[in-house]
Design an enzyme around this catalytic site. Structure first.
Site, PDB file in Angstrom:
ATOM      1  N   CYS A 156       0.837  -1.210   0.000  1.00 42.75           N
ATOM      2  CA  CYS A 156       0.000   0.000   0.000  1.00 42.75           C
ATOM      3  C   CYS A 156       0.873   1.262   0.000  1.00 42.75           C
ATOM      4  CB  CYS A 156      -0.934  -0.006   1.209  1.00 42.75           C
ATOM      5  SG  CYS A 156      -1.934   1.486   1.313  1.00 42.75           S
ATOM      6  N   CYS A 166      -0.397   4.131   2.098  1.00 45.25           N
ATOM      7  CA  CYS A 166      -0.222   3.972   3.546  1.00 45.25           C
ATOM      8  C   CYS A 166       1.244   4.195   3.940  1.00 45.25           C
ATOM      9  CB  CYS A 166      -0.617   2.572   3.998  1.00 45.25           C
ATOM     10  SG  CYS A 166      -2.069   1.901   3.196  1.00 45.25           S
ATOM     11  N   ASP A 167       2.180   3.669   3.165  1.00 49.30           N
ATOM     12  CA  ASP A 167       3.585   3.609   3.598  1.00 49.30           C
ATOM     13  C   ASP A 167       4.545   4.496   2.809  1.00 49.30           C
ATOM     14  OD1 ASP A 167       2.778   1.670   5.431  1.00 49.30           O
ATOM     15  OD2 ASP A 167       3.059   0.050   3.986  1.00 49.30           O
TER      16      ASP A 167
END
Ligand code: FAD
Ligand code: NAP
Length: 330
Positions: free
Chosen positions: A154, A157-158
């Site tokens: 992701c 997300c990261d």
């Protein structure tokens, strides 16, 4: 002296503390576009739906930034924002939205029993399965070794953790193109590791990738391993695998992002519900009906072809209407 024997539990009774069985007319599993849309329609039809969100409240779109192709948002909208609006709309009509995961299913009887979080049983007249899909990994041992230490599925997300660094994205579909473009805005360089000599991504997404100067596409490459002492420091790739021109290539990267698609979340239903070889739930064409009466499927979990937010929402609507008609006929 009385001898205590272990209880002889039949399948129906297992894990069932009778106090803990709740009866509902319409149970919806999943909180992506399909589940929330089903909840809006079912609530408006007075089916008093109960929806369990699963681990990823809001579904796959909560892992993306801009959603540009959902009708009704002329200026685009972020995935998390859009899913929050879906949720609010379902709640406005009285849908009972709860946090919890379906961990087992018994679809052998007239009433369908779904276990939530391993300890609560819902007995439902109708079940709408809208459990979507989960990110796939390549299956390399290194993906597990470096989980949370440079391997991610992701970018939204990261990606922030790799600001100014070099990363790679595996895949050539819309997700990979979108992730690579997003990461290119944060990172110094983004390699796209593509196994064929074409991208599967839509034309518009391909153009975006090709116009981004710090994305380099490594055509016909496959990742086979990762290396690094305290986290990912690089990847080992094979170029033109299986041909006379096959060669090994090493790239130095800090982050390794998987974007090779998703697998349908249908495992717990497979004993009763027909799926295809990949695991997509089979429905009667043009409907959301599965092979089990009163059990319907909507969204990506039953859609190997389109897998879009708007098609998922549309099929959620179909499932709620199918459930309503099924209940009316009972
Ligand atoms: P999902 O969104 O996958 O939601 C599934 C839900 O089921 C989740 O809430 C999960 O928690 C829940 N669940 C899973 N297992 C259980 C369980 N056992 N019990 C209870 N709940 C469970 N589409 C577009 O149209 N436009 C885009 O711009 C776009 N961008 C995308 C970007 C990315 C990075 C990705 C990955 C996908 C994108 N898509 C886009 C595709 C789109 O997100 C999906 O088609 C859509 O989300 C599918 O909706 P769904 O409701 O079927 O399932
Ligand atoms: P996808 O379309 O299935 O693409 C998966 C990609 O990963 C393909 O390029 C595939 O290669 C590659 N791949 C699969 N397994 C691999 C492996 N073992 N090793 C190396 N590469 C591998 O999946 P997706 O990109 O996640 O898209 C899913 C759906 O969501 C699509 O319908 C897409 O249109 C939609 N979506 C839309 C948007 C948008 O509209 N903005 C954004 C994201 C997703 P091959 O091509 O060689 O098979």
């Amino acid at each position: 002296m009385e001898i205590f024997k272990p209880l002889d539990l039949t399948k129906e009774d297992q894990n069932t503390d009778i106090e803990n069985i709740e009866k509902v007319r319409c149970l919806i599993l999943g909180s992506g576009p399909a589940g929330y849309t089903a909840a809006i329609y079912a609530a408006r039809a007075n089916l008093k739906p109960v929806l369990y969100t699963g681990l990823e409240m809001g579904g796959q779109l909560t892992t993306t930034t801009e959603v540009d192709n959902y009708p009704g948002y002329p200026d685009g909208v972020t995935g998390p924002e859009m899913m929050e609006e879906f949720k609010k709309q379902a709640e406005r009509f009285g849908a009972d939205i709860r946090i919890g995961i379906a961990t087992a299913a018994d679809l052998s009887g007239k009433k369908h029993r779904i276990t939530i979080d391993g300890n609560k049983i819902i007995e439902a007249d109708t079940v709408i399965i809208s459990t979507g899909a989960t990110a796939k990994y390549l299956g390399l041992e290194a993906e597990t070794r470096y989980a949370g230490m440079g391997v991610s599925a992701c970018a939204t997300c990261d990606g922030f953790f790799y600001k100014g660094k070099d990363v790679a994205v595996v895949g050539g579909g819309d997700t990979a193109a979108e992730e690579a473009t997003y990461l290119a805005g944060l990172c110094r360089k983004v390699y796209m590791i593509v196994r064929r000599n074409v991208l599967r991504a839509s034309k518009v997404m391909q153009d975006r990738v090709l116009k981004t100067p710090n994305i380099e596409i490594l055509w016909e490459h496959q990742a086979v391993d990762l290396f690094g002492d305290n986290g990912v420091e690089g990847a080992i790739l094979v170029k033109k695998k299986g041909t006379p021109q096959e060669e090994q290539v090493k790239i130095k990267i800090d982050g390794f992002f998987l974007a090779i698609g998703h697998a349908p979340n249908s495992d717990i239903f497979k004993e009763y519900i027909e799926t295809d070889q990949v695991g997509y739930i089979k429905t009667i064409p043009g409907t959301s009906k599965t092979n089990v009466k009163g059990v319907f499927a909507a969204g990506d979990v039953q859609d190997p072809h389109y897998r879009q937010a708007v098609t998922a929402a549309g099929s959620g609507c179909i499932a709620a209407i199918d459930a309503e008609r099924f209940l009316a006929e009972l």
